[in-house]
Motif scaffolding. Structure first.
Motif, PDB file in Angstrom:
ATOM      1  N   VAL A  82      12.270  -2.275   6.113  1.00 43.37           N
ATOM      2  CA  VAL A  82      12.142  -3.523   5.356  1.00 43.37           C
ATOM      3  C   VAL A  82      13.494  -4.213   5.294  1.00 43.37           C
ATOM      4  CG1 VAL A  82      11.506  -4.564   3.146  1.00 43.37           C
ATOM      5  CG2 VAL A  82      10.276  -2.555   3.973  1.00 43.37           C
ATOM      6  N   ILE A  89      11.455 -11.827   4.071  1.00 43.33           N
ATOM      7  CA  ILE A  89      11.430 -10.378   3.933  1.00 43.33           C
ATOM      8  C   ILE A  89      10.343  -9.845   4.854  1.00 43.33           C
ATOM      9  CG2 ILE A  89      11.071  -8.427   2.384  1.00 43.33           C
ATOM     10  CD1 ILE A  89      12.161 -10.041   0.132  1.00 43.33           C
ATOM     11  N   LEU A 120       4.431  -3.374  -0.768  1.00 41.82           N
ATOM     12  CA  LEU A 120       5.318  -4.244   0.014  1.00 41.82           C
ATOM     13  C   LEU A 120       5.180  -5.698  -0.452  1.00 41.82           C
ATOM     14  CD1 LEU A 120       4.667  -2.800   3.597  1.00 41.82           C
ATOM     15  CD2 LEU A 120       6.775  -2.578   2.267  1.00 41.82           C
ATOM     16  N   GLN A 123       6.805  -6.720  -3.686  1.00 41.36           N
ATOM     17  CA  GLN A 123       8.260  -6.694  -3.627  1.00 41.36           C
ATOM     18  C   GLN A 123       8.807  -7.819  -2.750  1.00 41.36           C
ATOM     19  OE1 GLN A 123      10.101  -2.534  -3.900  1.00 41.36           O
ATOM     20  NE2 GLN A 123       8.141  -2.128  -2.909  1.00 41.36           N
ATOM     21  N   CYS A 125       7.615  -8.954   0.326  1.00 43.94           N
ATOM     22  CA  CYS A 125       7.379  -8.925   1.768  1.00 43.94           C
ATOM     23  C   CYS A 125       6.179  -9.805   2.109  1.00 43.94           C
ATOM     24  CB  CYS A 125       7.135  -7.492   2.224  1.00 43.94           C
ATOM     25  SG  CYS A 125       6.807  -7.354   3.988  1.00 43.94           S
ATOM     26  N   TYR A 211      14.035  -3.619  -3.747  1.00 40.53           N
ATOM     27  CA  TYR A 211      13.080  -2.927  -2.894  1.00 40.53           C
ATOM     28  C   TYR A 211      13.034  -1.452  -3.260  1.00 40.53           C
ATOM     29  CZ  TYR A 211      11.429  -0.445   1.220  1.00 40.53           C
ATOM     30  OH  TYR A 211      10.775   0.410   2.052  1.00 40.53           O
TER      31      TYR A 211
END
Length: 358
Positions: A82, A89, A120, A123, A125, A211
């Motif tokens: 990541v 992201i 994901l 956060q 992404c 993250y």
């Protein structure tokens, strides 16, 4: 000798972690869930009347069992890469069949379940790029492909007016080029339920948000998928939707008593004039099937990827005509002239009667 020890250590690290108290088999003896057993390509899971366990010598650590466990009772340590890419992201993940020597590959990309994808997403992404070998020729098969999971997730997100997760499958050389330009994010503290629920999913897309590793997020506290994504309208689709057939239900309340997430609960009349009823919160349902397994009337059903059609089921108080115990039945099912409670319907009260003949 040293090489053997290294291989044994690597095999141990690939084994899934089991959180026993989350498993449905720890809640109810007759649990019918076999998701981990059925999906395992190596038949490594053992399930019988005595135990549910895994054979470490057979398991190859693919992680497919973790992806299908609706209770988050199985965790793997397979992590995507990541980082920031073109001011976005991005998460990168590749399988070991890509014929690549990259250190970041995992056994199978299909091991990423809905909870992993949501970890994901919340956060920040918004892009997921994968690279795989030929899945159709893989002895593991695809089970539920990650592409299908992303599609189902995006249907929920778009219906709620949220940005979908962009998904692409890349050739390994292009995957490598992107990986080389990625500014990776170092895992920080776990995003806890308390911190996350203070903000909506949309607000969670904050660049300052740290993250956390997928396994750390999953260990913190299990949250049903339907609770992670805001449920705003009755027409919003949910992963699982629970409902009870009022004409079959006998009011035993076993489903409400056993549901680990209170997707079904019994609300008693406390003098407020609202009556007694079953309350359904399908956003909290995980599809664990405990309610179905506990119901001996086949009255409980759980639909997949649907809108909630039943929010309450009114109940009417009754007194058993045989034992005179108070109980309740769904209002639509309470028209019996001589109602019997769920015990007396199964008991022949006349079986011990006899007549002495002279």
């Amino acid at each position: 000798m040293l090489q053997d020890l290294i291989e044994q250590a690597e095999q141990t690290l690939r084994l899934p972690e089991i959180i026993g108290e989350r498993c449905v088999h720890s809640h109810i003896e007759n649990a019918s869930c076999r998701s981990c057993v059925d999906v395992c390509p190596k038949d490594a899971w053992l399930l019988d009347d005595e135990q549910l366990g895994i054979n470490p010598e057979t398991c190859d650590g693919c992680g497919l069992c973790a992806a299908v466990c609706t209770e988050g009772a199985i965790l793997h340590n397979h992590e995507p890469v990541v980082g920031h890419w073109r001011n976005r992201i991005l998460a990168l993940i590749a399988c070991e069949k890509t014929e690549s020597s990259m250190a970041e590959v995992i056994p199978c990309v299909h091991a990423l379940g809905l909870h992993n994808l949501l970890a994901l997403y919340r956060q920040g992404c918004r892009y997921l790029f994968i690279s795989t070998g030929e899945c159709s020729q893989c002895p593991r098969g695809e089970a539920t492909a990650i592409r299908d999971r992303v599609g189902a997730l995006n249907a929920m997100l778009e219906q709620r007016g949220l940005v979908p997760l962009q998904f692409k499958q890349l050739a390994v050389d292009k995957w490598r080029r992107i990986e080389k330009t990625l500014r990776t994010l170092e895992p920080q503290e776990t995003v806890t339920r308390r911190n996350f629920l203070r903000r909506s999913v949309a607000d969670a897309v904050d660049k300052s948000m740290q993250y956390s590793r997928l396994q750390d997020v999953e260990k913190a506290e299990f949250i049903p998928v339907g609770e992670i994504i805001p449920w705003q309208d009755k027409q919003d689709i949910l992963p699982y939707v629970v409902q009870i057939d009022p004409l079959k239900c006998n009011g035993c309340d076993a489903c409400a008593q056993l549901c680990p997430h209170e997707a079904i609960s019994l609300v008693a009349d406390e003098g407020k004039g609202e009556g007694t009823y079953f309350l359904f919160k399908s956003q909290s349902c995980t599809g664990c099937r405990i309610c179905i397994d506990a119901c001996d009337q086949d009255a409980v059903h759980v639909d997949h990827w649907a809108a909630q059609v039943q929010s309450q089921l009114p109940l009417t108080d009754k007194k058993c005509s045989a034992c005179h115990v108070s109980f309740h039945l769904p209002t639509k099912h309470s028209s019996h002239e001589k109602p019997l409670c769920q015990i007396c319907t199964k008991v022949n009260h006349n079986k011990n009667l006899f007549q002495v003949l002279e």
